[in-house]
Write a protein that holds these residues in place. Structure first.
Motif, PDB file in Angstrom:
ATOM      1  N   PRO A  87      56.064  80.960  23.285  1.00  0.00           N
ATOM      2  CA  PRO A  87      56.544  80.141  22.166  1.00  0.00           C
ATOM      3  C   PRO A  87      57.094  78.784  22.578  1.00  0.00           C
ATOM      4  CG  PRO A  87      57.945  82.080  22.496  1.00  0.00           C
ATOM      5  CD  PRO A  87      56.757  82.252  23.374  1.00  0.00           C
ATOM      6  N   HIS A  88      57.509  78.630  23.836  1.00  0.00           N
ATOM      7  CA  HIS A  88      58.159  77.368  24.201  1.00  0.00           C
ATOM      8  C   HIS A  88      57.377  76.561  25.229  1.00  0.00           C
ATOM      9  CE1 HIS A  88      61.412  78.808  21.814  1.00  0.00           C
ATOM     10  NE2 HIS A  88      61.594  79.847  22.598  1.00  0.00           N
ATOM     11  N   ARG A 264      76.349  82.696  31.721  1.00  0.00           N
ATOM     12  CA  ARG A 264      75.359  82.024  30.886  1.00  0.00           C
ATOM     13  C   ARG A 264      73.983  82.321  31.438  1.00  0.00           C
ATOM     14  NH1 ARG A 264      78.697  77.648  28.569  1.00  0.00           N
ATOM     15  NH2 ARG A 264      80.107  78.104  30.266  1.00  0.00           N
ATOM     16  N   SER A 265      73.072  82.716  30.594  1.00  0.00           N
ATOM     17  CA  SER A 265      71.732  82.908  31.120  1.00  0.00           C
ATOM     18  C   SER A 265      70.978  81.604  30.923  1.00  0.00           C
ATOM     19  CB  SER A 265      71.045  84.052  30.398  1.00  0.00           C
ATOM     20  OG  SER A 265      71.162  83.845  29.018  1.00  0.00           O
ATOM     21  N   VAL A 266      70.071  81.348  31.851  1.00  0.00           N
ATOM     22  CA  VAL A 266      69.437  80.042  31.883  1.00  0.00           C
ATOM     23  C   VAL A 266      68.253  79.991  30.940  1.00  0.00           C
ATOM     24  CG1 VAL A 266      68.636  78.269  33.433  1.00  0.00           C
ATOM     25  CG2 VAL A 266      69.996  80.131  34.294  1.00  0.00           C
ATOM     26  N   THR A 267      68.494  79.832  29.658  1.00  0.00           N
ATOM     27  CA  THR A 267      67.362  79.739  28.752  1.00  0.00           C
ATOM     28  C   THR A 267      67.107  78.292  28.357  1.00  0.00           C
ATOM     29  OG1 THR A 267      68.922  80.595  27.131  1.00  0.00           O
ATOM     30  CG2 THR A 267      67.224  82.075  27.863  1.00  0.00           C
ATOM     31  N   GLN A 272      66.624  75.136  23.400  1.00  0.00           N
ATOM     32  CA  GLN A 272      65.596  74.870  24.425  1.00  0.00           C
ATOM     33  C   GLN A 272      65.434  73.377  24.696  1.00  0.00           C
ATOM     34  OE1 GLN A 272      65.186  77.539  22.291  1.00  0.00           O
ATOM     35  NE2 GLN A 272      65.458  78.892  24.018  1.00  0.00           N
ATOM     36  N   TYR A 284      59.202  82.642  33.603  1.00  0.00           N
ATOM     37  CA  TYR A 284      58.064  83.551  33.501  1.00  0.00           C
ATOM     38  C   TYR A 284      57.789  84.249  34.823  1.00  0.00           C
ATOM     39  CZ  TYR A 284      57.012  82.991  28.687  1.00  0.00           C
ATOM     40  OH  TYR A 284      57.116  83.077  27.325  1.00  0.00           O
ATOM     41  N   ARG A 287      61.712  86.201  35.631  1.00  0.00           N
ATOM     42  CA  ARG A 287      62.523  86.905  34.647  1.00  0.00           C
ATOM     43  C   ARG A 287      61.660  87.681  33.670  1.00  0.00           C
ATOM     44  NH1 ARG A 287      67.804  87.144  32.571  1.00  0.00           N
ATOM     45  NH2 ARG A 287      67.841  87.056  30.310  1.00  0.00           N
ATOM     46  N   TYR A 288      60.525  87.108  33.283  1.00  0.00           N
ATOM     47  CA  TYR A 288      59.700  87.774  32.277  1.00  0.00           C
ATOM     48  C   TYR A 288      58.517  88.502  32.895  1.00  0.00           C
ATOM     49  CZ  TYR A 288      62.285  84.374  29.434  1.00  0.00           C
ATOM     50  OH  TYR A 288      63.259  83.600  28.862  1.00  0.00           O
TER      51      TYR A 288
ATOM     52  N   GLY B 189      70.395  83.513  25.952  1.00  0.00           N
ATOM     53  CA  GLY B 189      70.102  84.871  26.404  1.00  0.00           C
ATOM     54  C   GLY B 189      71.343  85.755  26.421  1.00  0.00           C
ATOM     55  N   ILE B 366      63.330  91.456  27.667  1.00  0.00           N
ATOM     56  CA  ILE B 366      64.070  90.275  28.157  1.00  0.00           C
ATOM     57  C   ILE B 366      63.468  89.013  27.557  1.00  0.00           C
ATOM     58  CG2 ILE B 366      64.796  88.963  30.193  1.00  0.00           C
ATOM     59  CD1 ILE B 366      64.626  91.424  31.820  1.00  0.00           C
ATOM     60  N   GLN B 367      62.138  88.981  27.534  1.00  0.00           N
ATOM     61  CA  GLN B 367      61.452  87.817  26.984  1.00  0.00           C
ATOM     62  C   GLN B 367      61.730  87.683  25.482  1.00  0.00           C
ATOM     63  OE1 GLN B 367      57.253  87.994  27.712  1.00  0.00           O
ATOM     64  NE2 GLN B 367      56.864  86.106  26.575  1.00  0.00           N
ATOM     65  N   ASN B 369      64.330  88.808  23.893  1.00  0.00           N
ATOM     66  CA  ASN B 369      65.735  88.421  23.793  1.00  0.00           C
ATOM     67  C   ASN B 369      65.916  86.910  24.012  1.00  0.00           C
ATOM     68  OD1 ASN B 369      68.719  89.266  23.916  1.00  0.00           O
ATOM     69  ND2 ASN B 369      68.463  88.151  25.821  1.00  0.00           N
ATOM     70  N   ASP B 370      65.333  86.400  25.109  1.00  0.00           N
ATOM     71  CA  ASP B 370      65.542  84.999  25.479  1.00  0.00           C
ATOM     72  C   ASP B 370      64.746  84.031  24.609  1.00  0.00           C
ATOM     73  OD1 ASP B 370      66.908  86.066  27.583  1.00  0.00           O
ATOM     74  OD2 ASP B 370      65.750  85.067  29.146  1.00  0.00           O
ATOM     75  N   GLU B 371      63.476  84.386  24.366  1.00  0.00           N
ATOM     76  CA  GLU B 371      62.557  83.402  23.806  1.00  0.00           C
ATOM     77  C   GLU B 371      62.416  83.501  22.297  1.00  0.00           C
ATOM     78  OE1 GLU B 371      59.067  82.326  25.978  1.00  0.00           O
ATOM     79  OE2 GLU B 371      60.691  81.202  26.893  1.00  0.00           O
TER      80      GLU B 371
END
Lengths: 321, 406
Positions: A87-88, A264-267, A272, A284, A287-288, B189, B366-367, B369-371
């Motif tokens: 999505p981003h 803090r999570s680095v999103t 964004q 990606y 983490r993903y 996140g 996780i994805q 949740n974050d995205e």
């Protein structure tokens, strides 16, 4: 490269004939190979091999854990066209381009101004050069912590400073529109390397040209635009090309700025707005669970950088005049 | 000549050293060696606790050596992944809760053998973080949750319900406009990890994995997000975005975990800190974090590995281990026996963990949740869309990503 070198060794032992012209003998070849061996080995093992491996993995669904399955171009087409899966992705491109467009000119401008100032002073120039270069050698985590303080909406010095000019306080790192300018400003503060290169460029301008301009009645402003800027063109071109490449790959700065608060999570900052291309790639990859897609992203970036650089070589004037 | 001799001697010495190392591991192979991977110790004392449990295990299992490998948490997943893919992974090791479904579904970890442990001995929320498609793939070794931190200077009695929370936040901000009622979580996140605790507090659920249905755009979830939105006027971001705003006395309340209790006591000894369970709408509930441990399919000595995990999670050992890891015991008997040793500030977390809900066991969580969820929260919090709109949008995106229809 090592085995052929060893195999050649015995044949080297006989001394070259007396009559032979002094030249590049086998022994010299051997020494040559030995001398460049560390660099060649480094290039093959740590650069070329991983790059080729990443190219292969970009056509697979590798997750770092199980055996990769070949998926053809799926990673590439999904990245470009599948919004549900990534999505981003386009947001990360937008953020990176914005950053590049703001940070590179800001960095070059700051570096040139600093170099001109340093070039103008004679006493203590080493001291000031050291001061201006310090941000480059400061550990990135420390840079992140310091700038989080400087940008703090309550206690930050930046807000205190702009208030003096009647500009209202800002929540720099938490307002989507301000994130990229705030990050670019930090990049400009870290322009030390460009500054040193500009300084070298300035020292390379022959004094005779400057003197001739003075005799012809050129003032300081005219001398700057008619002599300094054109003479620095090769330097500027080099810094522009390398600066654009570095800006397109920016990662560490965003990472430390947005992960500075511990849990803090680095999103990638508010909405964004600070999700740069390489940060997105990193998420990606690690983490993903999608190393294959991350490898594809890295090749898309590689191609993009190649095209942008080629365009700069074609369209930007690079000769001094 | 001399140079050549020393060179040769050095080479011999080097070879001898190499064979000596090789010999060492062969010797250990005579007994049974179990390799266990875990995160780097938080404190030297924690290392001693782990070491003592290992020694106890070796004592009751003669001929067994447990080799403990400690890896910094930030590098752990990467190292583990590459070790597994190159065939040099551990026999047994720690695994982050949200990674269990991924590893379970691609066959990287083994299912817990029937009869290894009594499932009722564990806290349900913590145990559920190991369950994928109704099968158990690991054991929790410690768990943690977030709770409500409050500054007694502004908040004499902590709120129990959402209504009280909103009232108190408003009162704090009214009394002094420079103080925020509460540090409202963000749409990132981390906020996405805390939010399900609020959804559950309104009687809701995130998803139904078995029936492939999304629930996080239904009324309880919308209410939970609306609560955060409603708190913002009394908790302006320009105050709470300041570094350590709660600790500096700029906010009456915040939501955080046990790790911050120690930090605050250490760095802000004057702050009158209180910790209470999360306020709820219809029922007490909370989120969960912590560490699980799993047995790897490619590892050796699986039976022994399970025995080790049963040992570190039993009533005798689990409290010390969990405290060393910075969390709470997952073994109910251990927790109840040792509850008093945790102190008043930690009691709220123990309460919270009784009603903790595991994350959905979806490998892509996780994805998501974050995205998807985090941006939806942020969109509502920044006022760009209503809570319902943003969650509907997130639900639609999640359905497309997972290929679900419900």
């Amino acid at each position: 490269m090592a085995p052929p070198v060893l195999a050649e060794k015995p044949t080297v032992t006989p001394r070259p004939g007396r009559r032979r012209r002094p030249g590049f003998g086998r022994r010299d070849h051997l020494i040559g190979w030995l001398l460049i061996a560390p660099a060649v080995v480094y290039f093959l093992v740590f650069l070329l091999f991983p790059a080729l491996a990443a190219l292969y993995y970009s056509f697979t669904d590798w997750n770092l854990r199980t055996a990769p399955n070949w998926v053809g171009l799926a990673n590439y087409t999904d990245l470009l066209f599948d919004d549900a899966k990534y999505p981003h992705f386009w947001q990360s491109i937008k953020v990176t381009l914005q950053y590049t467009i703001i940070a590179v000119p800001l960095t070059l401008g700051t570096a040139l101004i600093q170099a001109l100032l340093l070039n103008a002073i004679h006493r203590g120039s080493n001291f000031f050069r050291l001061l201006l270069f310090l941000p480059v050698v400061t550990a990135e985590a420390a840079v992140g912590a310091i700038w989080r303080w400087l940008y703090d909406p309550q206690y930050g010095l930046i807000n205190t400073f702009i208030e003096l000019f009647g500009i209202p306080r800002q929540n720099w790192l938490n307002t989507p529109e301000l994130v990229i300018p705030a990050l670019s400003f930090i990049a400009a503060w870290q322009c030390g390397i460009s500054m040193i290169i500009y300084l070298a460029g300035l020292k390379g301008i022959p004094t005779s040209i400057r003197e001739a301009a003075v005799i012809d009645g050129a003032g300081p402003v005219q001398r700057f635009w008619r002599v300094v800027v054109p003479m620095l063109r090769p330097t500027t071109f080099y810094l522009l090309v390398t600066g654009v490449i570095a800006a397109l790959q920016v990662f560490g700065l965003v990472y430390v700025i947005f992960s500075g608060g511990g849990n803090r999570s680095v999103t990638g900052g508010p909405e964004q707005s600070g999700l740069t291309y390489v940060l997105h790639l990193y998420l990606y990859a690690f983490r993903y669970d999608a190393m294959g897609a991350a490898c594809a992203m890295s090749f898309i970036l590689f191609l993009f950088i190649m095209i942008v650089t080629a365009m700069q070589f074609k369209f930007v004037k690079q000769e001094a005049s | 000549m001399i140079r050549r001799v020393t060179g040769a001697a050095a080479a011999v010495a080097l070879l001898a050293g190499l064979t000596a190392c090789g010999g060492g591991s062969d010797e250990a192979g005579a007994s049974t060696m179990l390799t266990y991977w875990m995160f780097q110790d938080r404190t030297p004392q924690a290392g001693e606790v782990v070491d003592k449990i290992r020694a106890d295990f070796e004592k009751v299992n003669p001929g067994v050596t447990v080799k403990i490998v400690k890896i910094p948490k930030d590098d752990y997943n990467t190292k583990l992944g590459s070790a597994i893919s190159s065939g040099s992974g551990p026999d047994v090791g720690v695994l982050d809760q949200p990674l269990v479904p991924r590893f379970a579904l691609d066959g990287t970890i083994k299912e817990v053998p029937a009869g290894l442990v009594d499932e009722k001995a564990f806290y349900e929320g913590a145990l559920e973080t190991n369950r994928v498609n109704a099968k158990l793939y690991g054991l929790p070794i410690d768990h943690t949750a977030v709770a409500l931190f409050y500054n007694k200077k502004f908040v004499p009695t902590p709120p129990k319900t959402w209504d009280e929370l909103k009232q108190i936040a408003a009162k704090v901000h009214q009394a002094d406009p420079k103080t925020a009622g509460m540090v409202v979580p963000k749409g990132d996140g981390y906020g996405g990890w805390m939010w399900p605790g609020f959804v559950a507090g309104a009687g809701g659920d995130m998803v139904d994995v078995q029936n492939k249905k999304i629930h996080f755009n239904e009324q309880p979830a919308v209410d939970a997000l609306q609560l955060w939105v409603d708190l913002l006027p009394s908790s302006p971001r320009e105050i709470t975005d300041s570094d350590k705003s709660f600790e500096n006395g700029l906010a009456g309340m915040m939501i955080s975990g046990p790790w911050d209790v120690a930090n605050i006591k250490d760095q802000f000894p004057d702050l009158q800190l209180g910790v209470a369970p999360l306020p709820y709408k219809t029922e007490p509930a909370g989120n969960i974090g912590g560490e699980n441990a799993v047995v790897f399919s490619k590892g050796k000595n699986a039976d022994l590995a399970w025995k080790w995990l049963a040992f570190i999670t039993n009533a005798d050992n689990n409290t010390q281990l969990a405290q060393a890891l910075g969390g709470f015991p997952v073994n109910i008997a251990a927790a109840e026996r040792d509850a008093a040793t945790f102190g008043p500030d930690q009691a709220a977390f123990l309460e919270q963990l009784k009603v903790a809900r595991a994350r959905p066991a979806v490998p892509e969580w996780i994805q998501i949740n974050d995205e998807i969820i985090a941006p939806a929260l942020e969109s509502a919090l920044s006022g760009k869309s209503t809570a319902k709109e943003s969650l509907d949008d997130a639900a639609a995106k999640t359905r497309t990503l997972l290929g679900w229809t419900g």
